[in-house]
Design a protein around this motif. Structure first.
Motif, PDB file in Angstrom:
ATOM      1  N   GLU A 102       0.830  -1.212   0.000  1.00 36.08           N
ATOM      2  CA  GLU A 102       0.000   0.000   0.000  1.00 36.08           C
ATOM      3  C   GLU A 102       0.863   1.260   0.000  1.00 36.08           C
ATOM      4  N   CYS A 103       1.891   1.263   0.832  1.00 32.68           N
ATOM      5  CA  CYS A 103       2.757   2.442   0.944  1.00 32.68           C
ATOM      6  C   CYS A 103       3.532   2.681  -0.351  1.00 32.68           C
ATOM      7  N   LEU A 104       4.063   1.607  -0.943  1.00 30.36           N
ATOM      8  CA  LEU A 104       4.841   1.751  -2.175  1.00 30.36           C
ATOM      9  C   LEU A 104       3.963   2.211  -3.337  1.00 30.36           C
ATOM     10  N   VAL A 105       2.708   1.756  -3.343  1.00 29.31           N
ATOM     11  CA  VAL A 105       1.772   2.206  -4.378  1.00 29.31           C
ATOM     12  C   VAL A 105       1.479   3.688  -4.202  1.00 29.31           C
ATOM     13  N   ARG A 106       1.206   4.108  -2.962  1.00 29.51           N
ATOM     14  CA  ARG A 106       0.923   5.520  -2.679  1.00 29.51           C
ATOM     15  C   ARG A 106       2.131   6.411  -2.977  1.00 29.51           C
ATOM     16  N   ALA A 107       3.325   5.863  -2.779  1.00 33.29           N
ATOM     17  CA  ALA A 107       4.545   6.632  -3.021  1.00 33.29           C
ATOM     18  C   ALA A 107       4.976   6.583  -4.489  1.00 33.29           C
ATOM     19  N   ALA A 108       4.255   5.767  -5.285  1.00 27.07           N
ATOM     20  CA  ALA A 108       4.623   5.561  -6.694  1.00 27.07           C
ATOM     21  C   ALA A 108       6.078   5.097  -6.810  1.00 27.07           C
ATOM     22  N   ASP A 109       6.491   4.224  -5.875  1.00 30.06           N
ATOM     23  CA  ASP A 109       7.858   3.693  -5.858  1.00 30.06           C
ATOM     24  C   ASP A 109       7.901   2.442  -6.735  1.00 30.06           C
ATOM     25  N   LEU A 110       8.099   2.624  -8.015  1.00 29.12           N
ATOM     26  CA  LEU A 110       8.050   1.506  -8.957  1.00 29.12           C
ATOM     27  C   LEU A 110       9.177   0.490  -8.734  1.00 29.12           C
ATOM     28  N   PRO A 111      10.434   0.917  -8.506  1.00 32.62           N
ATOM     29  CA  PRO A 111      11.475  -0.083  -8.214  1.00 32.62           C
ATOM     30  C   PRO A 111      11.167  -0.897  -6.948  1.00 32.62           C
ATOM     31  N   GLY A 112      10.622  -0.227  -5.937  1.00 30.58           N
ATOM     32  CA  GLY A 112      10.258  -0.935  -4.705  1.00 30.58           C
ATOM     33  C   GLY A 112       9.175  -1.968  -4.951  1.00 30.58           C
ATOM     34  N   LEU A 113       8.178  -1.607  -5.770  1.00 33.35           N
ATOM     35  CA  LEU A 113       7.105  -2.546  -6.092  1.00 33.35           C
ATOM     36  C   LEU A 113       7.637  -3.725  -6.909  1.00 33.35           C
ATOM     37  N   LEU A 114       8.581  -3.449  -7.807  1.00 31.06           N
ATOM     38  CA  LEU A 114       9.175  -4.535  -8.594  1.00 31.06           C
ATOM     39  C   LEU A 114       9.882  -5.519  -7.679  1.00 31.06           C
ATOM     40  N   LEU A 115      10.629  -5.008  -6.717  1.00 28.97           N
ATOM     41  CA  LEU A 115      11.319  -5.872  -5.758  1.00 28.97           C
ATOM     42  C   LEU A 115      10.312  -6.701  -4.967  1.00 28.97           C
ATOM     43  N   LEU A 116       9.259  -6.054  -4.494  1.00 30.76           N
ATOM     44  CA  LEU A 116       8.250  -6.738  -3.678  1.00 30.76           C
ATOM     45  C   LEU A 116       7.530  -7.816  -4.479  1.00 30.76           C
ATOM     46  N   TYR A 117       7.011  -7.450  -5.648  1.00 35.47           N
ATOM     47  CA  TYR A 117       6.214  -8.393  -6.443  1.00 35.47           C
ATOM     48  C   TYR A 117       7.044  -9.557  -6.969  1.00 35.47           C
ATOM     49  N   SER A 118       8.279  -9.267  -7.420  1.00 35.66           N
ATOM     50  CA  SER A 118       9.111 -10.343  -7.950  1.00 35.66           C
ATOM     51  C   SER A 118       9.566 -11.291  -6.839  1.00 35.66           C
ATOM     52  N   SER A 119       9.813 -10.745  -5.650  1.00 41.45           N
ATOM     53  CA  SER A 119      10.239 -11.583  -4.518  1.00 41.45           C
ATOM     54  C   SER A 119       9.103 -12.482  -4.044  1.00 41.45           C
ATOM     55  N   CYS A 120       7.875 -11.956  -4.107  1.00 39.71           N
ATOM     56  CA  CYS A 120       6.714 -12.709  -3.612  1.00 39.71           C
ATOM     57  C   CYS A 120       6.078 -13.574  -4.698  1.00 39.71           C
ATOM     58  N   GLY A 121       6.516 -13.412  -5.949  1.00 37.47           N
ATOM     59  CA  GLY A 121       5.856 -14.145  -7.028  1.00 37.47           C
ATOM     60  C   GLY A 121       4.430 -13.669  -7.230  1.00 37.47           C
ATOM     61  N   HIS A 122       4.219 -12.362  -7.083  1.00 36.95           N
ATOM     62  CA  HIS A 122       2.886 -11.760  -7.179  1.00 36.95           C
ATOM     63  C   HIS A 122       2.581 -11.478  -8.650  1.00 36.95           C
ATOM     64  N   ALA A 123       1.966 -12.452  -9.319  1.00 37.09           N
ATOM     65  CA  ALA A 123       1.748 -12.359 -10.767  1.00 37.09           C
ATOM     66  C   ALA A 123       0.856 -11.174 -11.142  1.00 37.09           C
ATOM     67  N   GLU A 124      -0.269 -11.044 -10.457  1.00 42.65           N
ATOM     68  CA  GLU A 124      -1.198  -9.951 -10.777  1.00 42.65           C
ATOM     69  C   GLU A 124      -0.539  -8.596 -10.535  1.00 42.65           C
ATOM     70  N   GLY A 125       0.234  -8.511  -9.445  1.00 33.17           N
ATOM     71  CA  GLY A 125       0.929  -7.261  -9.148  1.00 33.17           C
ATOM     72  C   GLY A 125       1.931  -6.898 -10.227  1.00 33.17           C
ATOM     73  N   LEU A 126       2.658  -7.889 -10.740  1.00 30.58           N
ATOM     74  CA  LEU A 126       3.631  -7.640 -11.800  1.00 30.58           C
ATOM     75  C   LEU A 126       2.960  -7.119 -13.067  1.00 30.58           C
ATOM     76  N   GLU A 127       1.805  -7.691 -13.386  1.00 31.63           N
ATOM     77  CA  GLU A 127       1.103  -7.271 -14.598  1.00 31.63           C
ATOM     78  C   GLU A 127       0.563  -5.845 -14.461  1.00 31.63           C
ATOM     79  N   LYS A 128       0.050  -5.508 -13.290  1.00 35.74           N
ATOM     80  CA  LYS A 128      -0.423  -4.144 -13.049  1.00 35.74           C
ATOM     81  C   LYS A 128       0.748  -3.167 -13.075  1.00 35.74           C
ATOM     82  N   LEU A 129       1.862  -3.578 -12.494  1.00 34.46           N
ATOM     83  CA  LEU A 129       3.041  -2.720 -12.460  1.00 34.46           C
ATOM     84  C   LEU A 129       3.594  -2.494 -13.867  1.00 34.46           C
ATOM     85  N   ALA A 130       3.527  -3.508 -14.704  1.00 31.19           N
ATOM     86  CA  ALA A 130       4.000  -3.370 -16.086  1.00 31.19           C
ATOM     87  C   ALA A 130       3.240  -2.258 -16.803  1.00 31.19           C
ATOM     88  N   GLU A 131       1.921  -2.236 -16.615  1.00 32.82           N
ATOM     89  CA  GLU A 131       1.100  -1.216 -17.265  1.00 32.82           C
ATOM     90  C   GLU A 131       1.342   0.162 -16.658  1.00 32.82           C
TER      91      GLU A 131
END
Length: 237
Positions: A102-131
């Protein structure tokens, strides 16, 4: 100097917190931030947080104390990109992944979200982040997200939109051989504008299949993979 402030500080220095608590109501409200700074300097950050009225100081103390909920409530009332990012980092350290997201989304921290989603294997998150990354012009992050999800076509489109036709051709050579000729065509057209001779030297697999060893098997493998796409599954399987 206010007598009530001096008396309160004296009680704190003597470690007589019972007396300090009794004296605090006699201190004017506008002096509470000064009291909070004094308590912090003395090493009593918990007490400083309870007294502080300045949101910035409250946030600093909450972060130092690792009080995620308090820091979250303060940031919600006084939001800023830097606060959300700082709180997101603290949430990651504390393994609170839901709050971190939630915090990384609010901060628009894209590298942080990439680290989080790739580490967790969050498929839906990766696809949303790509867009999201594509819309914000962060094509490198968008590319990595699409690549991790096996979306080769999206990767090729990103490379072409960034003027990276040579890279698109090499990506197609490895992951999408059926698209190799299309990528080579774009590459040759772009290169011909600056060096026609070099452009003519690039071989198209449609014209020279003999120069591309294993192309037939690569096309068969690509066709098989299209019929067996990535699927969601727990990491243990």
């Amino acid at each position: 100097m206010l007598l009530s402030v001096i008396e309160y500080q004296t009680a704190v220095v003597r470690r007589d917190f019972e007396a300090a608590a009794a004296l605090l109501p006699t201190v004017p409200r506008e002096e509470y931030n000064r009291i909070a700074r004094f308590l912090e300097a003395q090493g009593f950050k918990e007490q400083a947080l309870a007294v502080a009225t300045d949101p910035e100081h409250q946030f600093e103390l909450a972060v130092q104390l690792g009080k995620l909920q308090a820091a979250y409530e303060i940031t919600t009332q006084q939001p800023s990109e830097s606060k959300w990012k700082q709180l997101g980092d603290l949430a990651l350290v504390s393994s609170d992944l839901q709050l971190a997201e939630e915090c990384l989304v609010r901060a628009a921290d894209l590298p942080g979200l990439l680290l989080l989603y790739s580490s967790c294997g969050h498929a839906e998150g990766l696809e949303k982040l790509a867009e999201l990354a594509r819309k914000k012009g962060k094509l490198n992050i968008s590319f990595i997200c699409s690549f991790l999800r096996g979306k080769t076509e999206a990767c090729l489109e990103l490379l072409l939109s960034a003027g990276r036709a040579p890279e698109a051709a090499f990506l197609a050579r490895t992951y999408a051989p059926s698209r190799m000729s299309d990528m080579v065509k774009v590459w040759r057209e772009e290169l011909a504008k600056v060096n026609p001779k070099a452009a003519d030297s690039i071989a198209d697999p449609l014209d020279y299949p003999n120069l591309f060893e294993g192309l037939h098997h690569a096309l068969l493998a690509e066709d098989w993979l299209k019929k067996h796409p990535l699927h969601e599954a727990p990491a243990n399987v």
